[in-house]
Design an enzyme around this catalytic site. Sequence first.
Site, PDB file in Angstrom:
ATOM      1  N   ASN A 149      -2.153   0.162   6.416  1.00 53.34           N
ATOM      2  CA  ASN A 149      -1.621  -1.031   7.072  1.00 53.34           C
ATOM      3  C   ASN A 149      -0.687  -1.862   6.180  1.00 53.34           C
ATOM      4  O   ASN A 149      -0.646  -3.079   6.268  1.00 53.34           O
ATOM      5  CB  ASN A 149      -2.753  -1.867   7.670  1.00 53.34           C
ATOM      6  CG  ASN A 149      -3.752  -2.319   6.634  1.00 53.34           C
ATOM      7  OD1 ASN A 149      -3.612  -2.001   5.455  1.00 53.34           O
ATOM      8  ND2 ASN A 149      -4.753  -3.076   7.053  1.00 53.34           N
TER       9      ASN A 149
ATOM     10  N   GLU B 109      -9.063 -10.560  -7.758  1.00 47.97           N
ATOM     11  CA  GLU B 109      -8.191  -9.410  -7.515  1.00 47.97           C
ATOM     12  C   GLU B 109      -6.965  -9.444  -8.435  1.00 47.97           C
ATOM     13  O   GLU B 109      -6.518  -8.404  -8.937  1.00 47.97           O
ATOM     14  CB  GLU B 109      -7.778  -9.382  -6.044  1.00 47.97           C
ATOM     15  CG  GLU B 109      -8.965  -9.045  -5.140  1.00 47.97           C
ATOM     16  CD  GLU B 109      -8.709  -9.292  -3.659  1.00 47.97           C
ATOM     17  OE1 GLU B 109      -9.625  -8.991  -2.871  1.00 47.97           O
ATOM     18  OE2 GLU B 109      -7.616  -9.785  -3.294  1.00 47.97           O
TER      19      GLU B 109
ATOM     20  N   HIS C  18      -2.064  -5.517   1.466  1.00 47.55           N
ATOM     21  CA  HIS C  18      -3.337  -6.213   1.273  1.00 47.55           C
ATOM     22  C   HIS C  18      -3.043  -7.695   1.121  1.00 47.55           C
ATOM     23  O   HIS C  18      -2.011  -8.071   0.586  1.00 47.55           O
ATOM     24  CB  HIS C  18      -4.011  -5.700  -0.011  1.00 47.55           C
ATOM     25  CG  HIS C  18      -5.195  -6.508  -0.444  1.00 47.55           C
ATOM     26  ND1 HIS C  18      -6.451  -6.303   0.076  1.00 47.55           N
ATOM     27  CD2 HIS C  18      -5.313  -7.549  -1.316  1.00 47.55           C
ATOM     28  CE1 HIS C  18      -7.301  -7.173  -0.470  1.00 47.55           C
ATOM     29  NE2 HIS C  18      -6.631  -7.929  -1.323  1.00 47.55           N
TER      30      HIS C  18
ATOM     31  N   LYS D 148       0.831  -1.204   0.000  1.00 45.39           N
ATOM     32  CA  LYS D 148       0.000   0.000   0.000  1.00 45.39           C
ATOM     33  C   LYS D 148       0.877   1.270   0.000  1.00 45.39           C
ATOM     34  O   LYS D 148       2.094   1.194   0.250  1.00 45.39           O
ATOM     35  CB  LYS D 148      -0.933  -0.052   1.216  1.00 45.39           C
ATOM     36  CG  LYS D 148      -1.896  -1.259   1.164  1.00 45.39           C
ATOM     37  CD  LYS D 148      -2.946  -1.193   2.274  1.00 45.39           C
ATOM     38  CE  LYS D 148      -3.904  -2.364   2.173  1.00 45.39           C
ATOM     39  NZ  LYS D 148      -5.015  -2.264   3.164  1.00 45.39           N
TER      40      LYS D 148
ATOM     41  N   TYR E 129     -12.280  -2.095  -4.225  1.00 43.20           N
ATOM     42  CA  TYR E 129     -12.826  -2.301  -2.877  1.00 43.20           C
ATOM     43  C   TYR E 129     -14.358  -2.253  -2.851  1.00 43.20           C
ATOM     44  O   TYR E 129     -14.937  -1.991  -1.781  1.00 43.20           O
ATOM     45  CB  TYR E 129     -12.240  -1.267  -1.914  1.00 43.20           C
ATOM     46  CG  TYR E 129     -10.822  -1.575  -1.478  1.00 43.20           C
ATOM     47  CD1 TYR E 129     -10.546  -2.649  -0.613  1.00 43.20           C
ATOM     48  CD2 TYR E 129      -9.752  -0.805  -1.906  1.00 43.20           C
ATOM     49  CE1 TYR E 129      -9.245  -2.939  -0.207  1.00 43.20           C
ATOM     50  CE2 TYR E 129      -8.447  -1.093  -1.498  1.00 43.20           C
ATOM     51  CZ  TYR E 129      -8.206  -2.157  -0.647  1.00 43.20           C
ATOM     52  OH  TYR E 129      -6.924  -2.445  -0.235  1.00 43.20           O
TER      53      TYR E 129
HETATM   54  P1  IDP Z   1      -8.014  -6.892   5.546  1.00 43.35           P
HETATM   55  O1  IDP Z   1      -7.214  -5.980   4.642  1.00 43.35           O
HETATM   56  O2  IDP Z   1      -7.234  -7.314   6.764  1.00 43.35           O
HETATM   57  O3  IDP Z   1      -8.652  -8.042   4.823  1.00 43.35           O
HETATM   58  P2  IDP Z   1     -10.656  -5.656   5.547  1.00 43.35           P
HETATM   59  O4  IDP Z   1     -11.636  -5.754   6.666  1.00 43.35           O
HETATM   60  O5  IDP Z   1     -10.904  -6.450   4.299  1.00 43.35           O
HETATM   61  O6  IDP Z   1      -9.210  -5.991   6.146  1.00 43.35           O
HETATM   62  O7  IDP Z   1     -10.538  -4.115   5.169  1.00 43.35           O
HETATM   63  C1  IDP Z   1      -9.896  -3.719   3.967  1.00 43.35           C
HETATM   64  C2  IDP Z   1      -8.974  -2.559   4.286  1.00 43.35           C
HETATM   65  O8  IDP Z   1      -9.759  -1.437   4.716  1.00 43.35           O
HETATM   66  C3  IDP Z   1      -7.989  -2.776   5.433  1.00 43.35           C
HETATM   67  O9  IDP Z   1      -6.826  -3.469   5.042  1.00 43.35           O
HETATM   68  C4  IDP Z   1      -7.686  -1.356   5.849  1.00 43.35           C
HETATM   69  O10 IDP Z   1      -6.750  -0.738   4.975  1.00 43.35           O
HETATM   70  C5  IDP Z   1      -9.038  -0.685   5.678  1.00 43.35           C
HETATM   71  N1  IDP Z   1      -9.799  -0.670   6.943  1.00 43.35           N
HETATM   72  C6  IDP Z   1     -10.392  -1.722   7.574  1.00 43.35           C
HETATM   73  N2  IDP Z   1     -11.010  -1.338   8.696  1.00 43.35           N
HETATM   74  C7  IDP Z   1     -10.813   0.006   8.790  1.00 43.35           C
HETATM   75  C8  IDP Z   1     -11.215   1.005   9.755  1.00 43.35           C
HETATM   76  O11 IDP Z   1     -11.878   0.719  10.741  1.00 43.35           O
HETATM   77  N3  IDP Z   1     -10.799   2.287   9.495  1.00 43.35           N
HETATM   78  C9  IDP Z   1     -10.070   2.641   8.391  1.00 43.35           C
HETATM   79  N4  IDP Z   1      -9.681   1.727   7.471  1.00 43.35           N
HETATM   80  C10 IDP Z   1     -10.039   0.433   7.663  1.00 43.35           C
HETATM   81 MG    MG Z   2     -10.022  -8.028   3.295  1.00 45.52          MG
END
Ligand code: IDP
Ligand code: MG
Length: 139
Positions: A114, A128, A117, A11, A51
């Site tokens: 974070n 994807e 992905h 990212k 997304y």
């Molecule tokens: P994942 O990437 O661990 O699968 P997902 O729930 O699929 O997590 O969420 C996709 C992405 O959305 C996350 O990697 C993160 O970048 C973002 N995200 C998830 N939850 C939050 C939140 O509560 N606040 C802001 N961004 C979030």
């Molecule tokens: Mg996810």
Amino acid sequence: MATNRTFTMLKPDATGAGNTGKIIDRMIEAGFTIKAMKWTQLSLKEAQAFYAVHAERPFFGELTAYMSGGPIVAMILEKDNAVEDFRTLIGSTNPQEAAPGTIRADFAESIAANAVHGSDSDENAAIEGAFYFSERELA
Ligand code: IDP
Ligand code: MG
């Protein structure tokens, strides 16, 4: 074989902090083989399409603005049990909850920024991967 592949993106926080090489090294050391790789940047519309499953989530606007705000590296990775093993390697979505030694624990800035992905299923890994790579690049 599709069941042995997963899809990842480094990212914008990871590319921007100069962590691209270090994170790719972690993946290779963990036994993943790179099958395809691309340095690129998403438009806002493309991030919204990628997304789309999260369109109703409260963080959708933040996530898509963030993901289109800098370069990403898209990759197809291969390994036995790729999807599950890669999720273990990257750690929990929230870096404060990610296990020590995971990529997100060591490189992520926040729950949105974070670092990486990782696909959550074989089916989504294929979808994807096809978002970024042509059939020839996926061979
Ligand atoms: P994942 O990437 O661990 O699968 P997902 O729930 O699929 O997590 O969420 C996709 C992405 O959305 C996350 O990697 C993160 O970048 C973002 N995200 C998830 N939850 C939050 C939140 O509560 N606040 C802001 N961004 C979030
Ligand atoms: Mg996810």
